[in-house]
Design an enzyme around this catalytic site. Structure first.
Site, PDB file in Angstrom:
ATOM      1  N   LYS A 110       0.825  -1.205   0.000  1.00 35.06           N
ATOM      2  CA  LYS A 110       0.000   0.000   0.000  1.00 35.06           C
ATOM      3  C   LYS A 110       0.870   1.270   0.000  1.00 35.06           C
ATOM      4  CE  LYS A 110      -3.930  -2.323   0.490  1.00 35.06           C
ATOM      5  NZ  LYS A 110      -3.520  -3.732   0.568  1.00 35.06           N
TER       6      LYS A 110
HETATM    7  C1  LIG Z   1      -4.188  -4.900   0.201  1.00 34.89           C
HETATM    8  C2  LIG Z   1      -3.380  -6.145   0.158  1.00 34.89           C
HETATM    9  C3  LIG Z   1      -3.626  -7.147  -0.788  1.00 34.89           C
HETATM   10  C4  LIG Z   1      -4.768  -7.072  -1.768  1.00 34.89           C
HETATM   11  O1  LIG Z   1      -4.614  -6.043  -2.715  1.00 34.89           O
HETATM   12  P1  LIG Z   1      -5.885  -5.509  -3.528  1.00 34.89           P
HETATM   13  O2  LIG Z   1      -5.400  -4.363  -4.310  1.00 34.89           O
HETATM   14  O3  LIG Z   1      -6.890  -5.105  -2.477  1.00 34.89           O
HETATM   15  O4  LIG Z   1      -6.378  -6.625  -4.353  1.00 34.89           O
HETATM   16  C5  LIG Z   1      -2.807  -8.249  -0.797  1.00 34.89           C
HETATM   17  N1  LIG Z   1      -1.793  -8.383   0.088  1.00 34.89           N
HETATM   18  C6  LIG Z   1      -1.533  -7.447   1.016  1.00 34.89           C
HETATM   19  C7  LIG Z   1      -0.419  -7.670   1.966  1.00 34.89           C
HETATM   20  C8  LIG Z   1      -2.292  -6.294   1.072  1.00 34.89           C
HETATM   21  O5  LIG Z   1      -2.034  -5.356   1.997  1.00 34.89           O
END
Ligand SMILES: *Cc1c(COP(=O)(O)O)cnc(C)c1O
Length: 494
Positions: A110
């Site tokens: 993120k």
């Molecule tokens: C948010 C997240 C995901 C999923 O990503 P999306 O964009 O919501 O599909 C997978 N792994 C981790 C560690 C995340 O923080």
């Protein structure tokens, strides 16, 4: 560049799309046309740093932003990453790579977007002539919350409030959020699961009455979830950057297709790969990996999206999601941008918890995405195997992708494309599960476990994690969904 709503009733410029987050008709903003990136453009990006590549791609969507300023913002964002390269590609063996997206300030992917979004939003407000303060309201399945808090902490004119499902995040994720510093931040546990949180946020966003109450306090709302295009755009960059790294490393030649396996929750990360492909990047198969909440796997097989199922808590909590918001953007594309049809499907989802696409639509979806899922034991097994065969420690989310990548290989043994596993979190964010996967042993205490995991794997412990141990807990409050808006109001009135 203009952005349109997937439900057809709004058209705005990029800065406005970022500031609003969600379109007023309930749809999601998508670029009116996809900017193209040619072989020549890619060639020119070979000698660039990650931040320079990011500015190059982002400016195609956000062309009303000053390019030099955008570049400075990208340099500042990716300068916070622990390694010189914000998105290092690790070669495991011929044809197989791990793209590590977890070297940012909060140790999850993120950060790739949430270190840049504050600039896009702040500047976006200026470009749109917005004078009110902005409240960024975030629903999190664990990682977005912390990354948003860290990204926006002490930002001028912007407050951030994070809602997380009370029992739906890992210990470490909770600790990261509840110890957050900054004068403009708030964190609230909400009863229920991530979908309940996300629904609460969407309800607040679509309520005129709430908007008026906030306006009285001098605030307007925005979003840092991947429904905001400002979140998606920076995620497109690492697909380009990875492809360019493969080129410069002489692993491929321009035009060779590259597959990506993406651990998926809200469908934002994998959608960014699809967007990169639409912009001209020669990608191969995009593989959507789910955990036991495998509503997406079922959908890509049957064409039926059915939320009438148990919500299961897994050791990959950031993927524990039943309503994957960004799928709406893909539906919009595969219906040839038919906003009425997209709105109809979404109406069906909100009214009956279910929708079904036509056989023709399903065929197009399957042409873009291959989907599979991993159960808990399978995930642990995949992590163990990957560790013992390659000496590489993966987190639980990446473990799901490793397993599904194996499923894909078994299903398509003749696919010889280079394969990249997208690794979304640092293993130390989920120390107990990772330690169990590599050793078969349980250690309850998180920090003891981190120490042992470090001894076992020799993988460095990020400072952002080891520092948590001594930080005081600042946020302890929880509330039912029905009381969330009261808490939001109390926060802006503070
Ligand atoms: C948010 C997240 C995901 C999923 O990503 P999306 O964009 O919501 O599909 C997978 N792994 C981790 C560690 C995340 O923080």
């Amino acid at each position: 560049m203009y952005f349109v709503s997937t439900r057809g009733k709004e058209r705005v410029i990029g800065s406005e799309a970022v500031v609003k987050g969600l379109a007023a008709d309930g749809g999601l903003f998508v670029p009116e046309t996809f900017p193209t990136v040619t072989a020549g453009d890619i060639n020119a990006m070979r000698s660039m740093s990650y931040a320079e590549r990011a500015a190059e791609i982002l400016h195609r969507f956000f062309d009303e932003y000053d390019k030099a300023e955008l570049l400075a913002a990208c340099k500042a964002a990716y300068g916070q990453f622990e390694r010189g390269d914000a998105a290092p590609l690790v070669k495991i063996k011929d044809g197989l790579y791990v793209l590590e997206l977890f070297h940012g300030p909060t140790c999850a992917f993120k950060d790739m977007a949430l270190t840049v979004l504050p600039y896009l939003l702040r500047k976006g407000c200026d470009l749109c002539g917005i004078k009110e303060k902005v409240l960024v309201l975030v629903a999190t399945s664990g990682d977005t919350g912390k990354a948003a808090l860290e990204g926006f902490k002490n930002a001028e004119g912007i407050d951030v409030m994070v809602l997380y499902p009370e029992d739906g995040v890992s210990k470490m994720q909770k600790l990261q959020m509840c110890t957050q510093e900054g004068s403009n931040v708030n964190v609230l546990a909400v009863s229920g699961n991530f979908d309940d949180c996300q629904r609460t946020v969407k309800t607040i966003f679509s309520s005129k009455e709430y908007a008026e109450q906030l306006a009285k306090e001098g605030y307007r709302l925005s979003s840092a979830n991947s429904i905001n295009f400002g979140r998606l755009a920076p995620q497109i960059v690492y697909y380009f950057s990875t492809y360019i790294d493969l080129l410069t490393g002489k692993q491929i030649e321009y035009g060779d297709p590259v597959n990506f396996t993406v651990p998926t929750g809200n469908f934002g990360d994998i959608l960014a790969a699809y967007y990169a492909k639409r912009m001209g990047l020669p990608l191969g198969k995009l593989i959507c990996a789910s955990n036991r909440n495998h509503i997406l796997t079922d959908f890509f097989q049957s064409g039926v999206y059915d939320t009438h199922r148990e919500f299961i808590k897994t050791m990959s909590p950031s993927m524990d999601i039943l309503v994957s918001s960004n799928l709406e953007r893909l539906l919009y594309e595969i219906t040839d941008r038919n906003a009425e049809r997209t709105a109809e499907l979404m109406r069906s989802l909100s009214q009956s918890g279910k929708y079904e696409v036509t056989p023709g639509e399903l065929a197009r979806l399957q042409g873009e995405i291959w989907a599979g899922f991993a159960g808990e034991d399978e995930t642990i097994e995949a992590m163990y195997d990957f560790f013992s065969e390659n000496g590489y420690t993966a987190d639980t989310h990446t473990g799901v992708a490793l397993y599904v990548q194996g499923l894909y290989k078994d299903a398509f043994p003749r696919d010889k494309n280079e394969s990249v596993i997208v690794s979304t979190a640092n293993p130390y964010k989920f120390p107990q599960d990772v330690y169990y996967a590599v050793t078969g042993n349980d250690i309850k205490d998180s920090f003891k476990c981190i120490k042992r995991l470090n001894q076992e794997t020799a993988m460095p412990v990020p400072k952002a994690i080891s520092r948590l141990r001594d930080k005081p807990l600042r946020f302890k409050k929880s509330a039912p969904a029905s009381k969330v808006f009261d808490e939001v109001l109390a926060f802006v009135k503070r």
